[in-house]
Design an enzyme around this catalytic site. Structure first.
Site, mmCIF file in Angstrom:
data_model
loop_
_atom_site.group_PDB
_atom_site.id
_atom_site.type_symbol
_atom_site.label_atom_id
_atom_site.label_comp_id
_atom_site.label_asym_id
_atom_site.label_seq_id
_atom_site.Cartn_x
_atom_site.Cartn_y
_atom_site.Cartn_z
ATOM 1 C CB SER A 91 -0.877 0.021 1.248
ATOM 2 O OG SER A 91 -0.065 0.266 2.379
ATOM 3 C CE LYS A 92 -0.678 6.735 -3.627
ATOM 4 N NZ LYS A 92 -2.069 7.051 -3.940
ATOM 5 N NE ARG A 93 -0.199 2.806 7.539
ATOM 6 C CZ ARG A 93 -1.326 2.156 7.820
ATOM 7 N NH1 ARG A 93 -2.482 2.717 7.554
ATOM 8 N NH2 ARG A 93 -1.303 0.973 8.365
ATOM 9 C CB ALA A 123 5.208 3.327 -0.601
ATOM 10 C CB ALA A 124 5.215 6.399 3.741
#
Ligand code: GLU
Length: 493
Positions: free
Chosen positions: A254-256, A258-259
């Protein structure tokens, strides 16, 4: 295999990630291997999701990976335009053609009506889909309403009964009951086409022979097959690639996530790999193997090897977990395979970015000393930054030799300083001989003396081999650094 025409068709709605990079790579490889064409098509019709700069990042990332396209928005070609927004006018004609053929129809339902149908279906625990209310409006009636300016969309008329079978090269036949295929919208009320129609039409017009794309298109794959068939077109060979999973192997990234990754020096965005010090050679090698294998043991592939050895048959449809340790391993291997001058020119910018002013002559001497231990190009900053400083910054306590105190350490450094001042031979061999003799005649051991010197000369406890390092640092700088160390040690007393 005959020359293929393949395309990579990203939407400029965000940053290009590993999944996109892999799709592009496989398309590129297939084209390069068969002497065909690799086409870049920018699918920018969804203006609401358009992200400024995303298109440029697509170009930059693909070029960084070495995936140059034969036809594309910035290059032109016989089958342009290659930016979807520039060809939107044609889709309406194609949709009308489907209406004439009986495979599509005008739908006048208001958003409010559709919403209430949806709610009712949800309440009845039915799958939500268009209920077909406008299917039965007669063609003349429909045309009259369209001409009078009534708000409408064009929907695909999915077959009422029976089954549809589409074939994915990796997964074989996929058969669905036609009643489960929704009457998807082809043309929105603003006259613009949606992906399903636009992709089919443009793939046909661009003479695309093979569609290699993400597995997220599997659910609507039968519809895409049906649209090609409704026009009477030959379908391309369909290949849906495997899904990427989180490094843990559970769930999609998910995008999270990735962070979080970037904190560990990792990323899923292609452009970040460049900044993090990964080689494009390593990244292509790594993503090539996320869903494809040549045999059960070969792991290191150059782009040339990949072009030679890639085959669709060996693609694997099972989800692939992203394994960053593997990338680190590949990066180290590819760094060691680089010709020396190439490595030097790639390390330079990382040192410069870290605030050093590396000169080529020194860098050429330094590169062989650090290449064996480098995982990323960025490691060169920690491993070799001290070569390009006038003085090193030291933690005085780090200087103190094992089982020694500050004054004993200071005596050792002074003696070595004197010794080095007198020698004219500052070659690694000469220094090694001189300093080993010194240790033999002293009351100390190698570990103590060389440990102190390492910290004094490099400012760190871990460094490239000591004598080679001292040779490159040179007599003048080395002596200054020793004096500086003596001063620091004396302050401790
Ligand atoms: N624009 C679509 C995407 O970004 C392209 C899918 C396809 O390759 O057909 O997923």
């Amino acid at each position: 295999m005959d020359p293929v025409r393949v395309r990579f068709a990203p939407s400029p709605t965000g940053r290009l990630h590993l999944g996109g990079g892999r799709t592009a790579l496989y398309n590129y490889l297939l084209a390069a291997q068969t002497g065909g064409q690799f086409i870049l098509r920018i699918e920018d019709t969804d203006r609401k999701r358009y992200v400024e700069g995303a298109e440029q990042e697509i170009y930059d990332s693909l070029r960084w990976l070495g995936l140059e396209w034969d036809e594309g928005p910035d290059k032109g070609g016989l089958y342009g335009p290659y930016r979807q927004s520039e060809r939107k006018a044609i889709y309406l004609d194609y949709a009308r053609k489907l209406v004439d053929l009986g495979h599509a129809y005008y739908c006048f339902c208001t958003p409010e009506r559709l919403e209430s149908v949806r709610r009712e279906q949800q309440a009845n625990k039915q799958s939500t889909r268009y209920d077909g209310a406008c299917r039965h409006i007669g063609p003349e009636d429909a045309l009259r309403r369209v001409e009078s300016g009534e708000r409408h969309v064009i929907r695909f008329r999915s077959p009422d009964e029976g089954q549809t079978t589409v074939t994915d090269l990796l997964r074989g036949n996929i058969t669905v009951e036609n009643e489960t295929i929704d009457d998807f919208i082809l043309i929105k009320s603003d006259g613009f086409a949606l992906y399903h129609l636009a992709a089919a039409v443009v793939d046909h017009l661009m003479k695309i022979t093979h569609v290699l794309r993400g597995a997220e298109w599997l659910p609507t794959f039968p519809l895409h097959g049906l649209i090609h068939r409704a026009f009477g077109w030959q379908e391309p060979v369909w290949v849906h690639l495997s899904v990427f999973l989180k490094p843990s192997g559970s769930g999609k990234l998910s995008k999270r996530d990735a962070a979080e990754l970037i904190k560990d020096g990792h990323s899923i965005f292609l452009k970040d790999f460049h900044t993090l010090g990964y080689l494009p050679e390593a990244v292509t090698n790594w993503i090539a193997l996320m869903g494809w294998s040549y045999d059960d043991h070969t792991e290191i592939f150059s782009m040339k090897d990949l072009v030679e050895k890639f085959s669709l048959i060996k693609l694997n449809p099972s989800p692939a977990a992203i394994n960053f340790s593997k990338l680190d391993h590949f990066n180290g291997v590819h760094i060691r395979q680089l010709p020396q001058d190439d490595l030097v020119s790639r390390i330079g910018p990382f040192l410069t970015r870290a605030g050093y002013n590396p000169d080529i002559q020194t860098l050429e001497k330094v590169a062989p000393l650090i290449r064996e231990r480098m995982v990323t190009l960025d490691d060169s900053v920690d491993m070799a930054g001290f070569f390009f400083q006038d003085a090193v910054t030291l933690e005085p306590s780090d200087l103190i030799g094992k089982d020694l105190d500050a004054s004993q350490t200071a005596v050792i450094v002074k003696q070595v300083h004197e010794l080095l001042q007198q020698t004219d031979d500052f070659s690694a061999d000469g220094l090694e001989q001189l300093l080993r003799e010194f240790v033999d005649q002293s009351a100390y051991n190698n570990k103590q003396v060389f440990g102190i010197l390492r910290v004094a000369i490099t400012g760190q406890r871990v460094s490239p081999p000591l004598f080679e390092t001292m040779e490159i640092v040179g007599k003048d700088k080395a002596l200054v650094r020793l004096l500086h160390a003596i001063a620091l040690l004396e302050k401790i007393n």
